[in-house]
Design a protein around this motif. Structure first.
Motif, PDB file in Angstrom:
ATOM      1  N   GLY A  70      37.479 -26.670  14.684  1.00  0.00           N
ATOM      2  CA  GLY A  70      36.380 -26.999  15.529  1.00  0.00           C
ATOM      3  C   GLY A  70      35.459 -25.658  15.846  1.00  0.00           C
ATOM      4  O   GLY A  70      34.566 -26.169  16.653  1.00  0.00           O
ATOM      5  N   PHE A  71      35.483 -24.689  15.249  1.00  0.00           N
ATOM      6  CA  PHE A  71      34.651 -23.737  15.520  1.00  0.00           C
ATOM      7  C   PHE A  71      33.466 -24.013  14.978  1.00  0.00           C
ATOM      8  O   PHE A  71      33.070 -24.521  14.095  1.00  0.00           O
ATOM      9  CB  PHE A  71      35.106 -22.275  15.009  1.00  0.00           C
ATOM     10  N   THR A  72      32.314 -23.443  15.668  1.00  0.00           N
ATOM     11  CA  THR A  72      30.751 -23.712  15.291  1.00  0.00           C
ATOM     12  C   THR A  72      30.608 -22.461  14.015  1.00  0.00           C
ATOM     13  O   THR A  72      31.563 -21.646  14.034  1.00  0.00           O
ATOM     14  CB  THR A  72      29.622 -23.320  16.159  1.00  0.00           C
ATOM     15  N   ALA A  73      29.762 -22.484  13.275  1.00  0.00           N
ATOM     16  CA  ALA A  73      29.262 -21.622  12.234  1.00  0.00           C
ATOM     17  C   ALA A  73      29.053 -20.077  12.754  1.00  0.00           C
ATOM     18  O   ALA A  73      30.046 -19.097  12.341  1.00  0.00           O
ATOM     19  CB  ALA A  73      28.176 -21.920  11.486  1.00  0.00           C
ATOM     20  N   GLN A  74      28.461 -20.213  14.075  1.00  0.00           N
ATOM     21  CA  GLN A  74      28.206 -18.624  14.707  1.00  0.00           C
ATOM     22  C   GLN A  74      29.715 -18.346  15.181  1.00  0.00           C
ATOM     23  O   GLN A  74      29.941 -16.938  15.126  1.00  0.00           O
ATOM     24  CB  GLN A  74      27.210 -18.942  15.721  1.00  0.00           C
ATOM     25  N   GLU A  75      30.430 -19.057  15.824  1.00  0.00           N
ATOM     26  CA  GLU A  75      31.908 -18.601  16.277  1.00  0.00           C
ATOM     27  C   GLU A  75      32.650 -18.186  15.145  1.00  0.00           C
ATOM     28  O   GLU A  75      33.339 -17.246  15.308  1.00  0.00           O
ATOM     29  CB  GLU A  75      32.500 -19.715  17.063  1.00  0.00           C
ATOM     30  N   VAL A  76      32.652 -18.953  13.965  1.00  0.00           N
ATOM     31  CA  VAL A  76      33.425 -18.239  12.859  1.00  0.00           C
ATOM     32  C   VAL A  76      33.077 -17.098  12.537  1.00  0.00           C
ATOM     33  O   VAL A  76      33.575 -16.157  12.462  1.00  0.00           O
ATOM     34  CB  VAL A  76      33.077 -19.242  11.645  1.00  0.00           C
ATOM     35  N   LEU A  77      31.643 -16.830  12.317  1.00  0.00           N
ATOM     36  CA  LEU A  77      31.288 -15.316  11.930  1.00  0.00           C
ATOM     37  C   LEU A  77      31.319 -14.430  13.033  1.00  0.00           C
ATOM     38  O   LEU A  77      31.917 -13.174  12.591  1.00  0.00           O
ATOM     39  CB  LEU A  77      29.682 -15.657  11.660  1.00  0.00           C
ATOM     40  N   THR A  78      31.227 -14.739  14.347  1.00  0.00           N
ATOM     41  CA  THR A  78      31.484 -13.767  15.362  1.00  0.00           C
ATOM     42  C   THR A  78      32.894 -13.196  15.296  1.00  0.00           C
ATOM     43  O   THR A  78      33.381 -11.988  15.408  1.00  0.00           O
ATOM     44  CB  THR A  78      30.832 -14.227  16.463  1.00  0.00           C
TER      45      THR A  78
END
Length: 301
Positions: free
Chosen positions: A61-69
């Motif tokens: 359920g992470f967003t793309a930006q949350e994954v990268l961060t």
């Protein structure tokens, strides 16, 4: 050390990633994809964690930006990475570290992001985004066209050796083999993009023939045969298995003379497939008398 594009088709929801490099077997380390969740490209001094763990986070359920961060925060050397993430909602996140080798950078478009390092110039990723966003057709075709634009703009300044493409569905069916639309690699070739484009066409046609074969033996040979007749003719030397399946479909649809003619061609180039076709009757996949009638004559000895 490569250049890639990550993109989404807003009409179908399909998501894809395509890449080319001078490095050997780029498909083994750069592209990652998970049907129903997202796609990732991790390159430069690639860290597979971004791909493998990143897909798990997207599934969670992470967003793309949350994954990268999240992943860059636990990476001891994030400055060496170049990463692009695409989530199911169409959200992108992209990063080019300060220690990526020039020319290195990325460009975010409306429905895609292109990224490159060791590129001949900034024109490489700019050309990929421009080409993708003005192109039409299936997502795989558009991704390959974008890679070609990057190559035409200079590509990897060291040359070219390998390429890969993945396309996945936005929704899962519970059948992973169905939800992975395209998954092809060229690990070592003087023309990896050309080889990858050929494989993409062959894969689509292969699937069409197998689907028609299944439809025919499941009881609707006439429709299957009609659809196959719309495809361009097969080369019996390079695609003997597909010619065999087409002959079986034609025979089941009542075109036994045409089926026999196909098998005559096949006997001259790949006779082992005549034996394969002859076994369909024994397996109960088609009437034994039909098999007997379409078999080409045995040459006199």
């Amino acid at each position: 050390m490569t250049y890639s594009i990550v993109a989404r088709d807003p009409e179908t929801g399909e998501m894809g990633v395509a890449t080319q490099s001078q490095a050997f077997a780029v498909g083994n380390s750069v592209p990652f994809a998970l049907p129903g969740h997202g796609v990732i490209a991790t390159q430069s001094m690639a860290e597979p964690m971004y791909g493998a763990v990143g897909l798990d986070l997207l599934r969670g359920g992470f967003t793309a930006q949350e994954v990268l961060t999240a992943l860059s925060s636990v990476d001891p050397q994030p400055e060496r990475r170049q990463v692009a993430v695409l989530g199911l909602a169409g959200d992108f996140a992209v990063y080019t570290g300060t220690s990526c080798v020039d020319a290195a950078g990325h460009l975010l478009g409306d429905t895609c992001v292109a990224l490159a390092n060791m590129a001949s110039s900034t024109a490489v990723w700019e050309a990929m985004v421009e080409r993708f966003e003005v192109s039409a057709g299936p997502l795989a075709q558009r991704l390959l066209s974008a890679l070609l634009a990057g190559e035409e703009a200079g590509g990897d300044f060291r040359g070219r050796r390998s390429a890969a493409i993945m396309v996945v569905r936005a929704t899962t069916t519970g059948r992973p083999w169905h939800d992975m639309v395209v998954d092809l690699r060229v690990d070592d070739s003087p023309d990896p993009l050309g080889a990858l484009a050929d494989l993409t066409v062959t894969r689509a046609r292969y699937q069409d023939v197998v689907r028609a074969f299944q439809q025919a033996i499941d009881g609707d040979p006439v429709t299957a045969d009609r659809e196959l007749e719309l495809l361009r003719p097969m080369d019996p030397v390079s695609e003997p298995d597909q010619l065999m399946w087409r002959a079986v479909v034609a025979a089941l649809a009542g075109r036994e003379d045409d089926a026999r003619a196909m098998l005559v061609d096949l006997a001259a180039s790949a006779p082992q497939f005549i034996e394969a076709a002859s076994r369909f009757g024994k397996a109960g996949l088609m009437p034994a008398d039909v098999v007997e009638r379409i078999m080409p004559p045995v040459p006199a000895t």
